[in-house]
Write a protein that holds these residues in place. Structure first.
Motif, PDB file in Angstrom:
ATOM      1  N   SER A  55      -5.808  -3.494  -6.945  1.00  0.00           N
ATOM      2  CA  SER A  55      -5.497  -3.485  -5.519  1.00  0.00           C
ATOM      3  C   SER A  55      -3.991  -3.620  -5.324  1.00  0.00           C
ATOM      4  CB  SER A  55      -6.233  -4.620  -4.803  1.00  0.00           C
ATOM      5  OG  SER A  55      -5.814  -5.871  -5.304  1.00  0.00           O
ATOM      6  N   PRO A  56      -3.432  -2.966  -4.290  1.00  0.00           N
ATOM      7  CA  PRO A  56      -1.991  -3.008  -4.063  1.00  0.00           C
ATOM      8  C   PRO A  56      -1.466  -4.436  -3.950  1.00  0.00           C
ATOM      9  CG  PRO A  56      -2.979  -1.301  -2.720  1.00  0.00           C
ATOM     10  CD  PRO A  56      -4.119  -2.068  -3.335  1.00  0.00           C
ATOM     11  N   GLY A  57      -0.348  -4.696  -4.607  1.00  0.00           N
ATOM     12  CA  GLY A  57       0.262  -6.016  -4.619  1.00  0.00           C
ATOM     13  C   GLY A  57      -0.119  -6.852  -5.830  1.00  0.00           C
ATOM     14  N   THR A  58      -1.055  -6.366  -6.637  1.00  0.00           N
ATOM     15  CA  THR A  58      -1.490  -7.117  -7.818  1.00  0.00           C
ATOM     16  C   THR A  58      -0.457  -7.004  -8.939  1.00  0.00           C
ATOM     17  OG1 THR A  58      -3.814  -6.704  -7.303  1.00  0.00           O
ATOM     18  CG2 THR A  58      -3.300  -7.370  -9.558  1.00  0.00           C
ATOM     19  N   THR A  63       0.817  -1.205   0.000  1.00  0.00           N
ATOM     20  CA  THR A  63       0.000   0.000   0.000  1.00  0.00           C
ATOM     21  C   THR A  63       0.859   1.266   0.000  1.00  0.00           C
ATOM     22  OG1 THR A  63      -0.183   0.135   2.416  1.00  0.00           O
ATOM     23  CG2 THR A  63      -1.840  -1.179   1.256  1.00  0.00           C
ATOM     24  N   ALA A  64       2.164   1.110   0.209  1.00  0.00           N
ATOM     25  CA  ALA A  64       3.085   2.250   0.110  1.00  0.00           C
ATOM     26  C   ALA A  64       3.250   2.637  -1.358  1.00  0.00           C
ATOM     27  CB  ALA A  64       4.425   1.899   0.732  1.00  0.00           C
ATOM     28  N   ARG A  77       5.082 -19.944 -13.564  1.00  0.00           N
ATOM     29  CA  ARG A  77       3.848 -19.881 -14.347  1.00  0.00           C
ATOM     30  C   ARG A  77       2.826 -18.944 -13.702  1.00  0.00           C
ATOM     31  NH1 ARG A  77       2.961 -26.182 -16.380  1.00  0.00           N
ATOM     32  NH2 ARG A  77       4.991 -26.345 -17.448  1.00  0.00           N
ATOM     33  N   VAL A  78       3.336 -17.776 -13.307  1.00  0.00           N
ATOM     34  CA  VAL A  78       2.481 -16.779 -12.691  1.00  0.00           C
ATOM     35  C   VAL A  78       1.912 -15.870 -13.754  1.00  0.00           C
ATOM     36  CG1 VAL A  78       2.430 -14.801 -11.124  1.00  0.00           C
ATOM     37  CG2 VAL A  78       3.772 -16.831 -10.525  1.00  0.00           C
ATOM     38  N   GLU A  79       0.622 -15.619 -13.707  1.00  0.00           N
ATOM     39  CA  GLU A  79      -0.059 -14.787 -14.677  1.00  0.00           C
ATOM     40  C   GLU A  79      -0.420 -13.427 -14.063  1.00  0.00           C
ATOM     41  OE1 GLU A  79      -0.528 -15.693 -17.744  1.00  0.00           O
ATOM     42  OE2 GLU A  79       0.000 -17.836 -17.607  1.00  0.00           O
ATOM     43  N   ALA A  80      -0.725 -12.466 -14.930  1.00  0.00           N
ATOM     44  CA  ALA A  80      -1.245 -11.186 -14.452  1.00  0.00           C
ATOM     45  C   ALA A  80      -2.494 -11.442 -13.609  1.00  0.00           C
ATOM     46  CB  ALA A  80      -1.561 -10.271 -15.632  1.00  0.00           C
ATOM     47  N   GLY A  81      -2.617 -10.669 -12.550  1.00  0.00           N
ATOM     48  CA  GLY A  81      -3.734 -10.836 -11.628  1.00  0.00           C
ATOM     49  C   GLY A  81      -3.338 -11.527 -10.342  1.00  0.00           C
ATOM     50  N   ALA A  82      -2.182 -12.205 -10.338  1.00  0.00           N
ATOM     51  CA  ALA A  82      -1.685 -12.818  -9.096  1.00  0.00           C
ATOM     52  C   ALA A  82      -1.313 -11.719  -8.113  1.00  0.00           C
ATOM     53  CB  ALA A  82      -0.491 -13.722  -9.404  1.00  0.00           C
ATOM     54  N   GLN A  83      -1.253 -12.096  -6.854  1.00  0.00           N
ATOM     55  CA  GLN A  83      -1.114 -11.102  -5.800  1.00  0.00           C
ATOM     56  C   GLN A  83       0.136 -11.343  -4.961  1.00  0.00           C
ATOM     57  OE1 GLN A  83      -3.803  -8.901  -5.473  1.00  0.00           O
ATOM     58  NE2 GLN A  83      -3.014  -7.711  -3.747  1.00  0.00           N
ATOM     59  N   PHE A  84       0.952 -10.291  -4.793  1.00  0.00           N
ATOM     60  CA  PHE A  84       2.028 -10.296  -3.806  1.00  0.00           C
ATOM     61  C   PHE A  84       1.491  -9.831  -2.468  1.00  0.00           C
ATOM     62  CE2 PHE A  84       5.101  -9.832  -7.440  1.00  0.00           C
ATOM     63  CZ  PHE A  84       5.913 -10.929  -7.128  1.00  0.00           C
ATOM     64  N   GLY A  85       2.058 -10.358  -1.399  1.00  0.00           N
ATOM     65  CA  GLY A  85       1.690  -9.906  -0.048  1.00  0.00           C
ATOM     66  C   GLY A  85       1.190 -11.052   0.764  1.00  0.00           C
ATOM     67  N   SER A  86       0.853 -10.749   2.010  1.00  0.00           N
ATOM     68  CA  SER A  86       0.449 -11.798   2.943  1.00  0.00           C
ATOM     69  C   SER A  86      -0.939 -12.310   2.598  1.00  0.00           C
ATOM     70  CB  SER A  86       0.454 -11.257   4.369  1.00  0.00           C
ATOM     71  OG  SER A  86      -0.382 -10.146   4.488  1.00  0.00           O
ATOM     72  N   CYS A 107       1.079  -0.586  -6.730  1.00  0.00           N
ATOM     73  CA  CYS A 107       1.375  -0.168  -5.367  1.00  0.00           C
ATOM     74  C   CYS A 107       0.262   0.760  -4.878  1.00  0.00           C
ATOM     75  CB  CYS A 107       2.728   0.549  -5.312  1.00  0.00           C
ATOM     76  SG  CYS A 107       4.089  -0.431  -5.985  1.00  0.00           S
ATOM     77  N   GLY A 108       0.375   1.225  -3.655  1.00  0.00           N
ATOM     78  CA  GLY A 108      -0.643   2.145  -3.149  1.00  0.00           C
ATOM     79  C   GLY A 108      -0.745   3.379  -4.012  1.00  0.00           C
ATOM     80  N   THR A 109       0.408   3.871  -4.429  1.00  0.00           N
ATOM     81  CA  THR A 109       0.490   4.963  -5.401  1.00  0.00           C
ATOM     82  C   THR A 109       1.529   4.588  -6.439  1.00  0.00           C
ATOM     83  OG1 THR A 109       0.014   6.592  -3.668  1.00  0.00           O
ATOM     84  CG2 THR A 109       0.936   7.425  -5.724  1.00  0.00           C
ATOM     85  N   GLY A 110       1.138   4.514  -7.710  1.00  0.00           N
ATOM     86  CA  GLY A 110       2.072   4.164  -8.758  1.00  0.00           C
ATOM     87  C   GLY A 110       2.291   2.662  -8.877  1.00  0.00           C
ATOM     88  N   ARG A 111       3.168   2.311  -9.809  1.00  0.00           N
ATOM     89  CA  ARG A 111       3.478   0.904 -10.058  1.00  0.00           C
ATOM     90  C   ARG A 111       4.975   0.663 -10.054  1.00  0.00           C
ATOM     91  NH1 ARG A 111      -0.828  -0.443 -14.987  1.00  0.00           N
ATOM     92  NH2 ARG A 111      -2.690  -0.548 -13.643  1.00  0.00           N
ATOM     93  N   LEU A 112       5.351  -0.567  -9.717  1.00  0.00           N
ATOM     94  CA  LEU A 112       6.751  -0.932  -9.598  1.00  0.00           C
ATOM     95  C   LEU A 112       7.090  -2.047 -10.570  1.00  0.00           C
ATOM     96  CD1 LEU A 112       9.174  -0.156  -7.654  1.00  0.00           C
ATOM     97  CD2 LEU A 112       8.667  -2.306  -6.468  1.00  0.00           C
ATOM     98  N   ARG A 113       8.164  -1.853 -11.342  1.00  0.00           N
ATOM     99  CA  ARG A 113       8.643  -2.899 -12.247  1.00  0.00           C
ATOM    100  C   ARG A 113       9.716  -3.709 -11.524  1.00  0.00           C
ATOM    101  NH1 ARG A 113       8.114  -3.714 -17.462  1.00  0.00           N
ATOM    102  NH2 ARG A 113       7.234  -1.633 -17.761  1.00  0.00           N
ATOM    103  N   LEU A 114       9.496  -5.013 -11.397  1.00  0.00           N
ATOM    104  CA  LEU A 114      10.462  -5.896 -10.741  1.00  0.00           C
ATOM    105  C   LEU A 114      11.519  -6.338 -11.751  1.00  0.00           C
ATOM    106  CD1 LEU A 114       8.103  -8.135  -8.560  1.00  0.00           C
ATOM    107  CD2 LEU A 114       8.992  -5.830  -8.116  1.00  0.00           C
TER     108      LEU A 114
END
Length: 328
Positions: free
Chosen positions: A276-279, A232-233, A319-328, A291-298
């Motif tokens: 949603s943040p982490g998506t 959310t940061a 085999r992770v697709e768009a829409g998967a979620q990072f975070g707890s 992210c909470g504000t903006g997006r991050l490229r890994l």
């Protein structure tokens, strides 16, 4: 501005005796520079460092970086478990130090130890004081987005990093700087500054400038939990985390039930709907996370027990697709 205690001398004829106090690699680099530069003007007569610590699976003990360097140069070394004892104070005074030079020793020094130095106890602090006092100034400078950092040479007092300043030297923080790269740069800058301060001390020319308490800021010891990413940061703040915590404790998150270390990332500028943040909003050419504000490229990540690899290869292998979620 005042001259350094105990008095302002026009000249100190004898070679200065220095006791160096420090522990990690940054301090070891400064000590190495002092040993190399020692000669007619000063010499390192003793070293104080933390006791040997368990290392590796066999739990054998190894010296600190400073302890190992002192051993290679055959410098008498003290490794007290406790420093507030008559025994340690007696051993320290036996060196008859003119200067105590302290760099990341890791303990608050009591007045009895500070008074052991004939001219002054001086500290090398890796920030432009009074900004970022405390245990983690390098990490704090990156996290705050500071444009510059540097080193401060100051007289040690019994309050944390609050003593009067002798001199400061600054450098820019580059966009790709990490905790690790800044430590290397600041070790060299700190060594240069210490050598300059020793020269001033030898000529009785150290001048003190009090710190402005009104603008002081503080840092705390970094713990592993500090590196857990809160999606959310802002993307800007999370990118700073990846640099501030490299090489330790490394910014981290979870994907499913597995922990993933995020070594390198960049703020992305793609437009689109706000998920949603982490998506994970896209996976090609490299994964982009909301992210909470903006997006991050890994850019570079690491799974537990695996090597660091590109984030694109990591997600492809999972085999992770768009829409998967990072975070707890």
């Amino acid at each position: 501005m005042t001259c350094a205690p105990p008095r302002c001398e026009s000249k100190i004829a004898e070679s200065l005796k220095i006791v160096f106090m420090g522990t990690p690699a940054l301090a070891a680099r400064i000590l190495e520079r002092l040993v190399t530069a020692s000669g007619a003007g000063f010499r390192v007569v003793g070293v104080v460092t933390r006791p040997n610590q368990p290392r590796g699976r066999g739990l054998g003990t190894e010296p600190s970086a400073v302890g190992a360097l002192a051993a290679r140069h055959e410098i008498p070394t003290l490794k007290p478990v406790k420093i507030r004892t008559p025994e340690f104070l007696s051993e320290l005074k036996a060196f008859a130090p003119d200067l105590l030079v302290v760099a990341a020793y890791g303990r608050i020094l009591p007045k009895s130890i500070l008074d052991a130095a004939r001219i002054a106890p001086i500290n090398v602090h890796a920030s432009l004081l009074p900004r970022h006092r405390g245990a983690a100034p390098i990490e704090a400078a990156i996290l705050a987005g500071d444009a510059e950092t540097g080193v401060t040479i100051m007289r040690i007092v019994e309050r944390m990093d609050a003593g009067p300043i002798y001199l400061q030297r600054s450098i820019s923080i580059e966009s790709g700087d990490t905790q690790g790269t800044l430590k290397e740069k600041l070790a060299e800058l700190g060594a240069d500054a210490v050598l300059e301060a020793i020269d001033l001390a030898a000529r009785g020319a150290l001048v003190e400038t009090p710190q402005d308490e009104a603008i002081a800021s503080y840092t705390a010891q970094v713990e592993k939990k500090d590196a857990v990413i809160d999606w959310t940061a802002s993307a800007v703040q999370i990118e700073r985390m990846t640099r501030a915590y490299d090489p330790w404790p490394v910014a981290r998150t979870r994907l499913g039930g597995d922990e993933v270390l995020i070594w390198r990332a960049a703020v992305a500028h793609e437009d689109g709907s706000v998920e949603s943040p982490g998506t994970i909003v896209s996976v090609k050419p490299s994964p982009v996370v909301q992210c909470g504000t903006g997006r991050l490229r890994l850019l570079e990540v690491q799974a537990a027990g695996r090597k660091r690899i590109s984030a694109a290869d990591f997600l492809r292998g999972k085999r992770v697709e768009a829409g998967a979620q990072f975070g707890s």
